[in-house]
Design an enzyme around this catalytic site. Structure first.
Site, PDB file in Angstrom:
ATOM      1  N   HIS A  81      21.591  -5.063  -0.734  1.00 36.85           N
ATOM      2  CA  HIS A  81      21.043  -4.500  -1.476  1.00 36.85           C
ATOM      3  C   HIS A  81      22.456  -4.576  -2.593  1.00 36.85           C
ATOM      4  CE1 HIS A  81      21.095  -0.425  -3.333  1.00 36.85           C
ATOM      5  NE2 HIS A  81      20.370   0.270  -1.954  1.00 36.85           N
ATOM      6  N   ASP A 294      -0.489  -7.110  -3.378  1.00 37.27           N
ATOM      7  CA  ASP A 294      -1.601  -7.498  -3.497  1.00 37.27           C
ATOM      8  C   ASP A 294      -1.430  -9.172  -3.701  1.00 37.27           C
ATOM      9  OD1 ASP A 294      -4.239  -9.026  -2.773  1.00 37.27           O
ATOM     10  OD2 ASP A 294      -5.171  -7.802  -4.282  1.00 37.27           O
TER      11      ASP A 294
END
Length: 351
Positions: A81, A294
């Site tokens: 992060h 995808d």
């Protein structure tokens, strides 16, 4: 602009899982997701720790591709992060998947826009109060889309009756209010019925909020906590809670750029939160199109955050059917036991 880092690059691993994907999804718990990540660097462990990115011991990005017996695949990505936020991570994975799927090499991506480290060094763990004797449990709760619409109607009616109508509450706003209300009711019950002042923090994505808007695919911790202090039970009504966050979001829209936001608003946050006993943190990753990723295998049947969450945190994500919202919540075991049987919460979803 180059991120300040140790130049370790990214590590890419592959692993075999001795079960089928369907068996794993049906019989696993949240903690079982950890095995998919390399070297135990699960999302929350690497993202929110006090790791020093200049250290040779830290690899900012870790990826592991897990192959199931049935041919199914789980892609696990762990990103510090201190490099980037959730929006950055989802856009990175989506672009990576698009490049992998497009064999004709016609797919192109914009050069990422990095922000300097001084504007990115925001560690949400500093706002989370944990105690050595806390026994935490992480679980998931599903809100179907139809139930969220019912809750929005309820909030509209409640605020209209109060004389402070909110005509356009968002899905995330009404769910944040309900989750906070139920969590606070549990905490109060476990405190012998005595209400304690608390803080509610909602993480805002700054990219589209300021006068000088940032590109959607900007890389960095372009987030800012918005906080509300609740000193008495009467302040937990939706008109006060939701309006409070809406007003703070409007503040961002009046500020010119990212430097102004961090300079003006960040300085008072920690001081305000020191006044309360507990802080509840809400983050929304809804609308980030994670279920459209995808790699050429088709869209995912499950997108999940792994790792040990922090106390009193709620992370909202799109449901697999792209209609409802799934919540990853982490509470103390005694509070969670009450929340799991709260009739008001169960009226709008299920564990």
């Amino acid at each position: 602009m180059q991120p300040d880092c140790n130049d370790n690059g990214a590590e890419f691993l592959e692993a075999s899982i001795d079960t089928t994907l369907s068996d794993f999804l049906q019989n696993s718990s949240h903690e079982d997701l950890d095995q998919f990540f390399p070297h135990g660097l699960v999302h929350f462990n690497s993202n929110y720790g006090d790791d020093d990115l200049q250290s040779d011991q830290v690899t900012p990005l870790e990826v592991q591709i897990n192959h199931f017996e049935c041919g199914g695949v789980a892609v696990a990505v762990s990103l510090s992060h201190k490099i980037a936020d959730g929006s950055s991570l989802v856009h990175f994975i989506n672009d990576w998947a698009n490049m992998t799927r497009r064999k004709d090499h016609e797919f192109s991506i914009d050069d990422p826009f990095f922000f300097p480290f001084q504007y990115m060094n925001l560690n949400p763990s500093r706002y989370i109060i944990s105690r050595p004797d806390d026994c935490l449990i992480t679980t998931r709760f599903m809100f179907p889309g139809s139930k969220i619409n019912e809750l929005k109607l309820k909030v509209k009616a409640m605020t209209a009756e109060s004389g402070q109508p909110i005509t356009n509450p968002t899905r995330v706003e009404v769910l944040t209010w309900l989750l906070y209300k139920c969590a606070m009711a549990a905490a109060t019950k476990n405190n012998s019925g005595s209400f304690k002042p608390t803080g509610a923090v909602q993480i805002a994505n700054l990219r589209g909020l300021m006068m000088e808007q940032l590109p959607e695919k900007s890389i960095g911790n372009l987030i800012m906590p918005m906080e509300i202090l609740i000193n008495k039970e009467s302040e937990m009504n939706p008109e006060s809670f939701i309006s409070g966050f809406k007003k703070q979001k409007m503040q961002f829209k009046s500020l010119r750029n990212i430097e102004t936001v961090f300079g003006v608003l960040h300085s008072d946050l920690e001081e305000q939160l020191r006044k309360v006993d507990d802080v509840y943190i809400f983050t929304s990753l809804c609308g980030y199109h994670a279920y459209e990723i995808d790699f050429g295998w088709g869209e995912p049947i499950k997108v999940a955050l792994a790792g040990v969450a922090r106390k009193n945190t709620f992370i909202l994500t799109d449901a697999p059917n792209k209609d409802g919202i799934e919540v990853l919540m982490c509470l103390g075991e005694h509070d969670l036991a009450i929340v799991q049987s709260d009739p008001e919460l169960l009226a709008f979803g299920y564990f």
